[in-house]
Design a protein around this motif. Structure first.
Motif, PDB file in Angstrom:
ATOM      1  N   LEU A  63       0.837  -1.193   0.000  1.00 20.45           N
ATOM      2  CA  LEU A  63       0.000   0.000   0.000  1.00 20.45           C
ATOM      3  C   LEU A  63       0.874   1.245   0.000  1.00 20.45           C
ATOM      4  N   GLY A  64       0.416   2.262  -0.760  1.00 17.96           N
ATOM      5  CA  GLY A  64       1.214   3.466  -0.901  1.00 17.96           C
ATOM      6  C   GLY A  64       0.635   4.694  -0.249  1.00 17.96           C
ATOM      7  N   ASN A  65      -0.622   4.644   0.226  1.00 18.34           N
ATOM      8  CA  ASN A  65      -1.209   5.815   0.884  1.00 18.34           C
ATOM      9  C   ASN A  65      -1.939   5.376   2.148  1.00 18.34           C
ATOM     10  N   PHE A  66      -2.129   6.339   3.041  1.00 17.54           N
ATOM     11  CA  PHE A  66      -2.692   6.017   4.351  1.00 17.54           C
ATOM     12  C   PHE A  66      -4.192   5.744   4.296  1.00 17.54           C
ATOM     13  N   ASP A  67      -4.880   6.209   3.270  1.00 20.78           N
ATOM     14  CA  ASP A  67      -6.296   5.898   3.151  1.00 20.78           C
ATOM     15  C   ASP A  67      -6.499   4.393   3.024  1.00 20.78           C
ATOM     16  N   GLN A  68      -5.713   3.756   2.179  1.00 24.40           N
ATOM     17  CA  GLN A  68      -5.795   2.299   2.038  1.00 24.40           C
ATOM     18  C   GLN A  68      -5.374   1.596   3.321  1.00 24.40           C
ATOM     19  N   VAL A  69      -4.371   2.120   3.977  1.00 27.73           N
ATOM     20  CA  VAL A  69      -3.869   1.494   5.206  1.00 27.73           C
ATOM     21  C   VAL A  69      -4.935   1.514   6.299  1.00 27.73           C
ATOM     22  N   ILE A  70      -5.507   2.688   6.551  1.00 27.29           N
ATOM     23  CA  ILE A  70      -6.500   2.818   7.613  1.00 27.29           C
ATOM     24  C   ILE A  70      -7.722   1.951   7.304  1.00 27.29           C
ATOM     25  N   ARG A  71      -8.163   1.967   6.039  1.00 25.68           N
ATOM     26  CA  ARG A  71      -9.333   1.169   5.672  1.00 25.68           C
ATOM     27  C   ARG A  71      -9.072  -0.323   5.880  1.00 25.68           C
ATOM     28  N   ASN A  72      -7.887  -0.797   5.533  1.00 26.66           N
ATOM     29  CA  ASN A  72      -7.571  -2.210   5.707  1.00 26.66           C
ATOM     30  C   ASN A  72      -7.440  -2.589   7.176  1.00 26.66           C
ATOM     31  N   VAL A  73      -6.851  -1.722   7.983  1.00 21.88           N
ATOM     32  CA  VAL A  73      -6.723  -2.024   9.411  1.00 21.88           C
ATOM     33  C   VAL A  73      -8.101  -2.138  10.055  1.00 21.88           C
ATOM     34  N   LEU A  74      -8.960  -1.163   9.788  1.00 20.20           N
ATOM     35  CA  LEU A  74     -10.285  -1.168  10.397  1.00 20.20           C
ATOM     36  C   LEU A  74     -11.181  -2.246   9.806  1.00 20.20           C
ATOM     37  N   SER A  75     -10.815  -2.788   8.652  1.00 23.80           N
ATOM     38  CA  SER A  75     -11.563  -3.907   8.069  1.00 23.80           C
ATOM     39  C   SER A  75     -11.104  -5.247   8.626  1.00 23.80           C
ATOM     40  N   GLY A  76      -9.968  -5.270   9.314  1.00 25.40           N
ATOM     41  CA  GLY A  76      -9.513  -6.508   9.933  1.00 25.40           C
ATOM     42  C   GLY A  76      -8.191  -7.027   9.457  1.00 25.40           C
ATOM     43  N   ALA A  77      -7.596  -6.426   8.424  1.00 22.09           N
ATOM     44  CA  ALA A  77      -6.295  -6.886   7.931  1.00 22.09           C
ATOM     45  C   ALA A  77      -5.185  -6.364   8.842  1.00 22.09           C
ATOM     46  N   ALA A  78      -4.028  -7.019   8.766  1.00 24.17           N
ATOM     47  CA  ALA A  78      -2.853  -6.591   9.528  1.00 24.17           C
ATOM     48  C   ALA A  78      -1.901  -5.848   8.589  1.00 24.17           C
ATOM     49  N   VAL A  79      -1.366  -4.709   9.057  1.00 26.26           N
ATOM     50  CA  VAL A  79      -0.432  -3.925   8.243  1.00 26.26           C
ATOM     51  C   VAL A  79       0.904  -3.846   8.973  1.00 26.26           C
ATOM     52  N   LEU A  80       1.968  -3.811   8.180  1.00 23.24           N
ATOM     53  CA  LEU A  80       3.325  -3.838   8.726  1.00 23.24           C
ATOM     54  C   LEU A  80       4.136  -2.690   8.118  1.00 23.24           C
ATOM     55  N   PHE A  81       4.684  -1.838   8.992  1.00 23.57           N
ATOM     56  CA  PHE A  81       5.601  -0.778   8.590  1.00 23.57           C
ATOM     57  C   PHE A  81       7.016  -1.214   8.956  1.00 23.57           C
ATOM     58  N   ILE A  82       7.937  -1.109   8.010  1.00 21.06           N
ATOM     59  CA  ILE A  82       9.333  -1.492   8.226  1.00 21.06           C
ATOM     60  C   ILE A  82      10.216  -0.292   7.926  1.00 21.06           C
ATOM     61  N   GLU A  83      11.160  -0.049   8.774  1.00 21.45           N
ATOM     62  CA  GLU A  83      12.067   1.089   8.624  1.00 21.45           C
ATOM     63  C   GLU A  83      12.832   0.976   7.306  1.00 21.45           C
ATOM     64  N   GLY A  84      12.823   2.071   6.544  1.00 23.68           N
ATOM     65  CA  GLY A  84      13.520   2.094   5.266  1.00 23.68           C
ATOM     66  C   GLY A  84      12.638   1.828   4.062  1.00 23.68           C
ATOM     67  N   TYR A  85      11.387   1.393   4.304  1.00 23.42           N
ATOM     68  CA  TYR A  85      10.457   1.129   3.206  1.00 23.42           C
ATOM     69  C   TYR A  85       9.443   2.280   3.110  1.00 23.42           C
ATOM     70  N   ALA A  86       9.319   2.858   1.909  1.00 24.57           N
ATOM     71  CA  ALA A  86       8.354   3.941   1.693  1.00 24.57           C
ATOM     72  C   ALA A  86       7.004   3.379   1.267  1.00 24.57           C
ATOM     73  N   ALA A  87       6.597   2.324   1.926  1.00 22.78           N
ATOM     74  CA  ALA A  87       5.318   1.673   1.638  1.00 22.78           C
ATOM     75  C   ALA A  87       4.923   0.837   2.844  1.00 22.78           C
ATOM     76  N   CYS A  88       3.680   0.404   2.861  1.00 23.35           N
ATOM     77  CA  CYS A  88       3.153  -0.432   3.943  1.00 23.35           C
ATOM     78  C   CYS A  88       2.788  -1.802   3.387  1.00 23.35           C
ATOM     79  N   ILE A  89       3.061  -2.831   4.132  1.00 24.41           N
ATOM     80  CA  ILE A  89       2.763  -4.202   3.716  1.00 24.41           C
ATOM     81  C   ILE A  89       1.474  -4.634   4.399  1.00 24.41           C
TER      82      ILE A  89
END
Length: 455
Positions: free
Chosen positions: A93-119
């Motif tokens: 995922l490249g923007n926080f809108d997708q991240v927030i929607r996925n978290v609140l929908s039940g998916a798990a998101v992972l931020f890693i230092e050095g990556y300009a994206a969210c898994i």
């Protein structure tokens, strides 16, 4: 239109985590979990909802990530997903809108230092009941499964029946607060393109805070009905075989998350009174069931108004039907008897809905005896009125559509009142009004109940 967060994910790990902590109430909400860990010598943070993600799945993922070393760490998030994530449904995922929607929908998101994206790892599991047969729409020879409140399970039930690449299930959402998932299902080679475009456009342009009542909220937002026309604009079904059959007929099926039924478009009065049993029997039997249900449906509307009309004009009554005339003393006018019984039947139905199942049968028997026997003996009601209203009450259950049943009830009440006030002129005016309700009941497809195109 759903309000979106426009901020994109940056290469700064601290900035990303600070933004997530400001958007999500991590400290206030016990079920929003933030899990810090180290992946390949880099700082990392997991965000997920407790209750949507299984502990065993998260344990296996974290064990795999912690085992990574600095030498085995990929350079970017895409490569990390391909080489290091031992799971099926993974996205970058490249923007926080997708991240927030996925978290609140039940998916798990992972931020890693050095990556300009969210898994995003879609390892969610919604609480769901079994796919049992619906209580309202049963079939004697059909399948025994039914829709549930989980959208993915419902689409799988239809995909199981239609193994065709032309079956398309588009996912969208509505509600600025609820952001409810909506699936638009159709057969690409059979659907009416104009209807499909109209449905998509209306859903995309919705300006609504939430779908608190699921499909009902969506139906009211999609098509503003006239309050004085009670006939439903959509057909609903809880049976996946019925929904699959409608898809193969070229119709559009709309499914809403958290709702155990599907909306079917377009629809007509003949579609409303259909049920699954009509198709699970030989042609002759199916036609007989349809005709019988249609005749009974018509009888529920016109039986008591016709009875009242003939009682007001006994000279119109043929000699062969003279036995239906009221012979007992009429203490209360017939129109008031009929209206009181209409309200009483609804009261019994509401009472049965809120009565514990172990008591519903004996209490229904007691209520039937008290209302049927003692009300006649006490002089409140005549036996003929009780008989015809009993038929109407039972006949309402011959068709499965709950909304249509009450629409027909309102038509019957209108006929009763007009007939009591204006005699045969009122009855004729009521019949014309019913015909107008059917003709001018415009649905989302632009057609009325008689399947005629309206401007």
């Amino acid at each position: 239109m759903v309000e979106k967060i426009t901020k994109t994910i940056s290469s700064s790990f601290e900035e990303n985590i600070d933004f997530m902590d400001r958007i999500l109430p991590v400290d206030e909400s016990f079920d929003i979990i933030r899990r810090n860990l180290e992946v390949g010598g880099r700082n990392a943070v997991f965000y997920f909802i407790d209750g949507f993600v299984k502990d065993e799945t998260m344990l296996k993922l974290m064990t795999s990530f912690i085992a990574l070393t600095e030498k085995t760490m990929p350079e970017d998030a895409s490569a990390f997903c391909k080489k290091c994530v031992p799971y099926v449904e993974v996205d970058v995922l490249g923007n926080f809108d997708q991240v927030i929607r996925n978290v609140l929908s039940g998916a798990a998101v992972l931020f890693i230092e050095g990556y300009a994206a969210c898994i995003c790892i879609d390892c969610r599991t919604y609480p769901a009941r079994s796919v049992d047969e619906p209580d309202k729409d049963k079939s004697m020879r059909g399948s025994r499964d039914g829709f549930v409140e989980t959208l993915v399970f419902n689409t799988a039930l239809m995909r199981r029946r239609i193994r065709d690449p032309h079956l398309v299930m588009e996912m969208t959402e509505a509600g600025q607060v609820s952001r409810t998932d909506i699936a638009i299902c159709y057969m690409q080679d059979r659907v009416d393109a104009e209807l499909l475009k109209n449905v998509k456009t209306r859903i995309e342009e919705l300006k609504i805070q939430d779908l608190r009542m699921n499909q009902q909220s969506l139906a009211e937002a999609l098509f503003k009905r006239k309050w004085f026309n009670p006939f439903p604009k959509f057909k609903y079904t809880e049976r996946p075989d019925t929904a699959a059959a409608c898809l193969l007929e070229g119709k559009v099926v709309i499914m809403v998350d958290n709702s155990p039924s599907a909306m079917i478009l377009p629809t007509s009065i003949l579609d409303m009174i259909e049920e699954a049993n009509d198709y699970y029997f030989p042609t002759l039997t199916g036609i007989y069931l349809k005709v019988t249900r249609t005749l009974i449906t018509i009888a529920t509307v016109f039986l008591t108004p016709l009875f009242l009309l003939f009682m007001q004009n006994l000279n119109w009554l043929p000699e062969v039907f003279s036995f239906i005339a009221v012979r007992d003393v009429v203490n209360i006018p017939l129109i008031f008897q009929l209206l009181i019984l209409e309200l009483s039947i609804d009261g019994l139905r509401l009472a049965a809905m809120n009565t514990p199942s172990m008591l519903s049968t004996p209490l229904s028997v007691i209520a039937g005896i008290v209302m049927g026997e003692f009300s006649v003996q006490s002089g409140w009601f005549n036996s003929e009125v009780m008989l015809y209203m009993a038929f109407v009450a039972v006949a309402n259950y011959t068709q499965p559509n709950f909304e249509l049943g009450y629409a027909l009830k309102f038509m019957r009440l209108m006929l009763l009142v007009l007939t009591a006030c204006f005699n045969w002129i009122g009855f004729l005016a009521g019949c014309i009004c019913i015909l107008c309700f059917l003709i001018f009941n415009k649905t989302l497809s632009g057609r009325n109940y008689l399947n005629v195109k309206l401007n």
